[in-house]
Design an enzyme around this catalytic site. Structure first.
Site, PDB file in Angstrom:
ATOM      1  CB  SER A 131       3.290   2.434   6.770  1.00 49.46           C
ATOM      2  OG  SER A 131       3.876   1.653   5.750  1.00 49.46           O
ATOM      3  CG  MET A 161      -2.008  -1.081   1.126  1.00 53.04           C
ATOM      4  SD  MET A 161      -3.545  -0.706   1.987  1.00 53.04           S
ATOM      5  CE  MET A 161      -2.961  -0.466   3.663  1.00 53.04           C
ATOM      6  N   GLY A 162       2.137   1.087  -0.385  1.00 57.29           N
ATOM      7  CA  GLY A 162       3.021   2.237  -0.442  1.00 57.29           C
ATOM      8  C   GLY A 162       3.530   2.632   0.927  1.00 57.29           C
ATOM      9  CG  HIS A 165       6.941  -2.031   2.546  1.00 58.04           C
ATOM     10  ND1 HIS A 165       6.836  -0.914   3.345  1.00 58.04           N
ATOM     11  CD2 HIS A 165       5.704  -2.566   2.492  1.00 58.04           C
ATOM     12  CE1 HIS A 165       5.595  -0.777   3.739  1.00 58.04           C
ATOM     13  NE2 HIS A 165       4.873  -1.767   3.252  1.00 58.04           N
TER      14      HIS A 165
END
Length: 288
Positions: free
Chosen positions: A190, A34-35, A41
């Protein structure tokens, strides 16, 4: 200097490139995200690079896995930085679909997984895995990877995706990547960027309490009692509330009857700290 990855925003471009690689005999690894990318990641991307000739990463903030009271609008979107990091890792293609292309006005299909997807997260986020399984199914259909990499931090999600792929006969190997942690043991996320210094100090207590709980269980303490003690320790450490501290069987995530540790298991925790929801987990090994 690493070359820039191809950027695909349409199914036509994506499928065309995938077809070219397939025609050359290349295998494809896929990392859906999801960025708002961080080192966690990137560990998935590196594992993907080891497993196939081509690596595809998607960036899509999926609205169907957010409940109405969750942080969809506030979720960080850092596309330029994300692409730069992926370029440095040698990613071949970044797929960034338009939200309207994923869910048009006529979209009416759902994907629901039972078993491993029931309880734990869904006790607190009832529609979460429905949204995850829907978007993952759509992304798998578009990318058509040989291999897909998911992090073990979202352990129930990993188990759910494995069940989805097996039940629907998808020819995709699902690989779980070990949890990436900071120098204090906090699982990378995140959402960690939301913490101030006080919140970060509290958050970094979670993994210590979790691993101590696992060692107690392995030493013979009743699983239910050890979990209760860990929940109390988290509250005493400054966490505002606890969604769950539970130990389940390693693969099926079934409840351990009577709190007896008699097979390889997984301790899973979800807790809130300064308005941020954290999840973590670790292996618990039975000493038979």
């Amino acid at each position: 200097m690493a070359s820039s990855p191809l950027i695909s925003r349409t199914q036509k471009d994506l499928r065309g490139q995938i077809a070219d690689w397939r025609g050359s005999g290349d295998r494809i690894s896929f990392v859906p995200t999801m960025g708002a990318l961080h080192e966690g990641h990137l560990t998935l991307v590196r594992l993907a690079r080891e497993r196939a000739e081509r690596v595809v990463v998607s960036i899509f903030v999926n609205p169907t896995q957010f409940a109405p009271n969750e942080d969809l609008d506030a979720y960080p979107r850092t596309e330029k930085s994300d692409i730069s990091q992926l370029a440095a890792e040698g990613v071949d293609l970044v797929y960034i679909p338009d939200p309207d292309s994923m869910y048009d006005v006529h979209h009416a299909t759902t994907v629901k997984v039972g078993g491993v997807a029931k309880g734990l997260e869904t006790d607190h986020r009832p529609t979460f895995f429905d949204g995850v399984c829907l978007v993952v199914t759509k992304l798998f259909n578009r990318v058509q990877p040989d291999i897909a990499i998911f992090g073990e931090k979202d352990y129930q999600q990993l188990a759910t995706i494995r069940r989805l792929v097996e039940d629907l006969d998808m020819p995709i190997q699902i690989i779980g990547a070990p949890i990436a942690r900071d120098e204090y043991g906090l699982a990378l996320s995140s959402r960690n960027q939301y913490f101030d210094q006080e919140g970060l100090a509290i958050a970094r207590r979670l993994n210590k309490i979790m691993f101590a709980c696992a060692r107690e269980m392995e030493g013979g303490r009743n699983v239910d009692r050890a979990s209760e003690n860990a929940a109390k320790a988290l509250l005493n450490a400054g966490f505002s509330n606890i969604d769950y501290v539970q130990t389940r069987s390693k693969n099926s995530l079934t409840v351990l009857e009577g709190g007896v540790l008699n097979a390889p298991s997984r301790l899973l925790i979800a807790a809130h700290c300064k308005g941020v929801r954290l999840i973590d987990n670790c292996a618990v090994n039975a000493n038979n």
